[in-house]
Scaffold this motif. Structure first.
Motif, mmCIF file in Angstrom:
data_model
loop_
_atom_site.group_PDB
_atom_site.id
_atom_site.type_symbol
_atom_site.label_atom_id
_atom_site.label_comp_id
_atom_site.label_asym_id
_atom_site.label_seq_id
_atom_site.Cartn_x
_atom_site.Cartn_y
_atom_site.Cartn_z
ATOM 1 N N ASP A 1 -6.609 -2.318 -7.503
ATOM 2 C CA ASP A 1 -6.734 -1.015 -6.909
ATOM 3 C C ASP A 1 -5.731 -0.224 -7.017
ATOM 4 N N LYS B 1 -3.836 2.525 -4.205
ATOM 5 C CA LYS B 1 -3.054 2.079 -2.960
ATOM 6 C C LYS B 1 -1.582 2.714 -3.421
ATOM 7 N N SER C 1 0.926 -1.296 0.068
ATOM 8 C CA SER C 1 0.038 -0.053 0.099
ATOM 9 C C SER C 1 0.777 1.196 -0.042
#
Length: 548
Positions: free
Chosen positions: A525, A528, A503
């Motif tokens: 995603d 991140k 992340s």
């Protein structure tokens, strides 16, 4: 139709078969190659009955070879090596013979190099002068080496070693054993003859008009492979330990129906050319339940080198490699770099690599030629890989800093290597410098490699250079150096799907090169990362298409 067109059409056909379903190929995980096994009579002859003595001093070459000859002439059977230390010179196998080593039996090959005659052999894919191998066979059928004993090639008397590869005490012991040193004191050679051949770069290749005897002045330099079977059918190596080879350990060449089962292969870490198994131009083979700890590539697929390999034209094909453990080695499972005859239809599964330099290793260079395709790997588990877990490089031994070769784009010809159509899945690597590294050629990119369901803990995630049709799906990158997680350079038709990453990553994807095409990123995603993408060296921002 020129060579490039032939490669294109063959690739399209192969890609169609590969992409639609594995069931449409000649082999699949549910329809694996079939390997025929040798069958032997139960008649048994002990080498003791021919006069062999297990005192570690008596040279038993004649007794062992006489026993093999006797059993073969009688229609076959078992040649028994009882427990003991049996000193011997070269052993020549014969058809229908199972050489069986009882537990605690060791065949120790003599350090007396005069016992090994000069012969025509193969060195790294080309015809060369060699010393006779400790174990050999040509044009045989139904042969085996089985049992729980040991074959020891006495390799230390044959090979040179660098000072930096040994501890201080080992180096002192090596120097005290005899031999000669390189002028700067950094290398130990077995003899002055070996040193001269090595330092002056004498060639061992047999060219027209030359015979093995023409190489007598460099005989000591011509290290043999431990076991070489050439043009043989139905071979079984089972249960035995093969160790301390002067060069490659196990080398089946142009053989068919080969089984290596539950064998152990061990060479010192410093062993030059200390490969474990080199399967060269063989058809239908099984490598199962083996343990390797060697000084070079462990399980290696080859098929000849450059023009000579292409003229031979015999691919290594239809192989199963499963349930093996590799400790030290330059690569766990390796294809190349001598793959000029091609390789195809090879299935690798349930293997463990612990401490190898690389895991799955594919290597070649301009000039080799050959097509490597339909390689499947699954359930591969790696720990403490020194370099890359998954590695493709078509610039083997090329030094970019001095020759700039990568900037050239020669015309595609029969000497252009082709790597395409492979699928790797369910792979775990705990520790590596890079998780994935793919580097093709500008004129012949690495193509159609599908990588899925992996957890790769490494310093860096993935680098994809000069590649097409690479799929990276459901892969978790646990990286120490997170800038970028994925690097793309002059590559097209890439799919990055379901990517997980740290992340706190500074950059997710770096894209460079004006020849870069479409890159699809999906089910990932991207928020991140501190920065999702950057573009350089002519790469267009529109090349990266991000979707949910």
């Amino acid at each position: 139709m020129n060579y490039k067109q032939k490669i294109l059409w063959a690739g399209l056909f192969s890609f169609y078969a590969f992409g639609v379903s594995a069931q449409n190929t000649a082999y699949s995980w549910t329809n694996l190659p079939k390997i025929q096994q040798p069958v032997f009579k139960k008649d048994t002859t002990s080498i003791v009955s021919l006069g062999a003595k297990a005192d570690g001093i008596t040279l038993n070459t004649k007794a062992i070879n006489d026993a093999i000859e006797k059993v073969s002439k009688k229609g076959g059977g078992v040649v028994l090596v009882p427990a003991g230390l049996w000193l011997t010179g070269p052993i020549e196998m014969k058809s229908n013979v199972n050489l069986h080593l009882k537990e605690s039996a060791t065949l120790l090959f003599t350090p007396d190099k005069s016992q090994y005659g000069l012969t025509e052999g193969v060195y790294e894919g080309k015809t060369a002068a060699r010393n006779q191998s400790p174990v050999s066979g040509v044009n045989l059928e139904n042969i085996a080496i089985t049992g729980k004993g040991v074959l020891d090639g006495n390799g230390d008397v044959w090979r040179a070693v660098n000072k930096g590869q040994l501890t201080e005490s080992q180096w002192k012991e090596k120097v005290a054993s005899g031999g000669v040193l390189k002028d700067d004191g950094t290398v130990w050679y077995p003899s002055e003859q070996f040193k001269t051949a090595s330092v002056t770069g004498k060639s061992m290749l047999i060219t027209p008009g030359k015979t093995p005897q023409d190489f007598a002045d460099m005989k000591d330099f011509l290290r043999p492979n431990l076991v070489v079977f050439t043009n043989c059918k139905k071979i079984l190596l089972e249960g035995v330990t093969f160790q301390n080879s002067p060069a490659w350990c196990l080398h089946p060449l142009m053989c068919q129906d080969l089984t290596l089962k539950n064998v152990r292969v061990k060479n010192p870490e410093y062993a030059h050319n200390g490969d474990g198994m080199d399967i060269e131009s063989c058809k239908n083979f099984l490598i199962e339940g083996c343990v390797l700890d060697v000084g070079d590539d462990a399980i290696c697929i080859k098929s000849g080198k450059d023009e000579e390999g292409r003229k031979r034209g015999i691919p290594t094909e239809n192989g199963i490699i499963r349930n093996n453990i590799v400790y030290n080695g330059h690569g766990g499972f390796v294809v190349g770099s001598e793959m000029s005859g091609g390789a195809r239809n090879i299935f690798v599964e349930n293997c463990t690599f612990m401490g190898t330099d690389k895991g799955l290793r594919f290597k070649s260079v301009r000039g080799r030629g050959g097509v490597v395709e339909n390689i499947f790997a699954r359930n591969i588990f790696m720990k403490d890989i020194a370099q890359e877990a998954i590695f493709f490089d078509l610039y083997y031994f090329v030094k970019f800093a001095t020759d700039g070769v990568r900037d050239q784009s020669p015309v595609v010809s029969e000497s252009t290597p082709v790597f395409r159509n492979m699928r790797f899945e369910n792979i775990v690597c705990n520790g590596a410098k890079k998780g994935i590294f793919v580097r093709g050629l500008p004129e012949m990119r690495v193509k159609n490699i599908h990588m899925e369901n992996m957890v790769l803990k490494a310093d860096k995630g993935a680098e994809l250079i000069d590649s097409d049709g690479i799929v990276v799906k459901n892969i978790k990158f646990i990286t120490e150096k997170t800038n970028p997680v994925i690097l793309v350079d002059n590559s097209s038709a890439l799919t990055l799907s379901g990517i997980e990453y740290n992340s706190d990553s500074e950059l997710l994807v770096s894209v460079s090169g004006d020849k870069t095409g479409t890159i699809k990123m999906e089910h990932t995603d991207v928020s991140k990362a501190r920065k999702k993408s950057e573009f350089s060296k002519g790469a267009a921002e529109k090349s990266l298409v991000i979707s949910k």
